[in-house]
Structure formats: structure tokens, C-alpha cells
Design an enzyme around this catalytic site. Sequence first.
Site: not given
Length: 478
Positions: A229-234, A251, A285
Site C-alpha cells: 500500500g501507500s508509504t504513509a500507511t506503511g 511493499e 505501484c
Amino acid sequence: MTIKKYQNILNGSGVDSPHSFESKNPATGETLGLVPHSTAEQVAQAVASARAAQPAWAARPDDERKSMVARVADMISENAQDLARWVTREQGKPLGGVGAGEIPGALFEIAACEAWTRVPAGLELPIEVVFEDDTRRDELHRTPYGVVAAIAPWNWPLMIAIWQIIPAIRAGNTVVLKPSEYTSIGTLELARVISAVLPPGVLNTVTGLGAVGSALVENPDVDKIMFTGSTATGIKIAAAAARNLTPSTLELGGNDPAIVLPDADPHAIAMGLFWGAFINMGQTCACAKRVYVHESLHDALVAELKVLVEAMPMGNGMEPSIAMGPIQNAMQFEKVVALVDSARAAGATIVTGGQAPGTAGYFYPLTLVTDIQDGADLVDEEQFGPALPIIKYRDIDLAVASANRLGAGLGASVWSADTGHAMAVAKRIQAGTVWINQHGAVHPMVPFGGVKGSGWGVEFGVDGLKSVTQTRVISLKK
């Protein structure tokens, strides 16, 4: 008309929740069904079910687990049409097909689900003798982590769920899967197909909004986290994992550069570059999201891409001959609109597209943008949609610097008639994968993962299977 309510799978049985939410078709706005919003107690029960089932699952002979995973692949194949229709109705990509020349849509996604199941079913993780002399023998054994929390995205909802589930169970782990709230029903249907083959508790599901995912990754009985998913959520997941020292594979987002060298043939590369950028409406992605083209080829390549863009029919993917569907959700639609509008306001040229039709569904035309530079929002932010900035360059060193300047590092590509030259450029690019004369060409035997802000860890192949195991060294004194 009564709207069907779907169920989660907990210890092999269907489970309702007190509250639910609607899943909608992004092409029509139609409500497809009701999805249970798992309670915190149900999340804990799912983890407990996986925990209870894991020792017996890991204790099965490896060949038996391999055989059961192979049977899962058979079941995916047998249910391919139904699963593909769910992907089209809920995610938006057209049905498409599988063979050469077919649109890479929902049937392509289900074929990938089968392929990424069959490959791990055939892989081995043998005991490795890492050192031996006259006095000692040291063996490296691979053991499962235990309970894997898998959090799948909405862009390739079934395929990426398979990437998480199958290696984990193949290695002897059990799984609790949280689908995206945007594409829950199709993922639940896939889980139902898989669970028909497996013992109860090996695969469990929890659905809901972000709070459900948070409860899952924060559970101290989770032994490994897999997230796409998104970098922010990661970043949030990594912080939660750190509190329990839970290993993770992340990822995350990408803003993949494609560099077109001056010796490339615009006509020869146009189709490959087109699908590298616009597969799944750019909602991938590892799509090409910014293209750096040598100034001598810029106009010719833009002209070739424009022909392809304008030839692709867009609409409801359940209808025949559709090549492009909608953006999956309102949030992503609005982001693409804002980024293109920002580029237009700053003086960029909209070669084609750039204006939503104003009809039902989250449709946005494939859009090519030129006269744009590094620093523009459309270049620097991951658009995750059908808008492609094309940037002129004169000096290859500056193009490489542009490719490397952002925080993302998932994929990249180099396009050239001279593979030696392309290889030299590829080695200078900071990305987990650099493709030459192709983009986004993942394969179930080839490790895939990001660097920098695009996450850590790899999936696929032997390295991906190793990533869902932990090492145990047994050292024998002779």
C-alpha cells in the site's frame, strides 16, 4: 431488492459482524453487497484461530503442504470466471483476457493468482550446510514465523492477496487477511475458494476500515506482517510493528522513472511504454509514472503514445471490447484531477485527455502531459492514475539524477536499442527493480521489492519464500 451481506472466514466458518458497509462498483455506483465491519474482538479471535491452527499446519509433511497449495491453484483456475467478474465489478479493470494481444484486465489478474500459487507449490527450502570441518557441522534450517497478518490493497486486490497468502501458508504459517475496504467482496470470495482446500484456521479474514488493520498489526500474537500500500500507511504499520518487534515485509508506493535513451526507436517502444504506464489505469505501484525522454526523440515518442492513448476504449469493464475502466475510488479520482489541474495551471501542455467526462463512475481519460519539469506536483507525487508526465532531457547524467532525486525506489526502466548502454544506465538507478525495454514485468520466480521510501523486504521466488520463514542454525560438535 435485498442486498446480500458477505461474511468473513474465521476458523473455517462464515462470520457476521454487527455493522457493515457497502461495496460499490466504481464504473456505475451500484451497490454490490454489504461487507462486515469486523469488531476488535473478531480481529483477536481471527488471530487466536490462526495461532491455534499453526502448529498442526507446520507439522504436516512439506510435500503435503505443497500438494494442498497446488490444489488451491486448481481451485483458482476452476473459479476464474467468477473471480474475474468480481474484480471487474468491484475494482473496475475490464475483464480482458489472458493470451497474447489481450487486454491485461481481470482475467489476467486471476491467471496471475494461479501462477503465483503454482510456483511456490513447487519450490524447495532445503537444509543448508553453511559450514563444516573436522570439528563441527552447522546447518541452517528454515522455520515458519507462525501467524502472518496480510493487508492487501485495492488496485490488484486478488493478485496481491495471493502474493501474501500463498508463500506464507506454503512455508507453514497461518494467515489473517485484511482486504482493502474498497475491494472486500472479491477478496473474500477468493479466500472462500482457498479455504475450501485448507484446514480450518489456516486462512482467516477480517474486513473493515483502517481501525481493523490497526488492531491486526498491533496484536502481539502476530509474528509477521505483510503489507502492500501507500508509504504513509506503511510508516504507521512499521511504527506499530516496532512496538512488538514484529518483522515485516512492506511493499510501498513508487514513483517509477522511465528513461528513454537517444538511440531508442519511438515506434518500437511505444506499446511497451504505454502498458508500462497505463496498465490498470496507472493504478499499479510499479507503473512508469514519469518519463524522461531525450530531446531528440521527445516529439516523436509523444506522437506515438498519443495515437495509442486515443485508440483505447474506456468504459464499464463488463462490456465487451473495453480496454480501460474507471479509477477505483473517489479519493484517488480527486487526486488525479488535482494533479493534472495543477500542471495545467502551471503552464504544462495537456497533449490529450485532462478533463473528466462528468458521467457516472470515476472515469478519467488517459492523459499525456508535456512541457513539465521536476518539481511539478504531477512529477514529484505518485499520481497512481492515468496521467503521465513526459519530460525532456539533454544530458543522461541529469536524467539519472532526476530519476534518483525522489524518496521512492520501487521500479524504473531504461529504453534503448543498445542493451549494453542501457545496462550501464540501469546500474546507476536507485530502485528495487530496473527493467530494460519493458516496465513492470514481474515474474513469480524473480524477487521483487523496493528501496528507500518504497519499503523493505522482497516477495516472489525462493527469496520471497525465505522471507516468510525465520532461520534456525543447528550446530553439531563432532
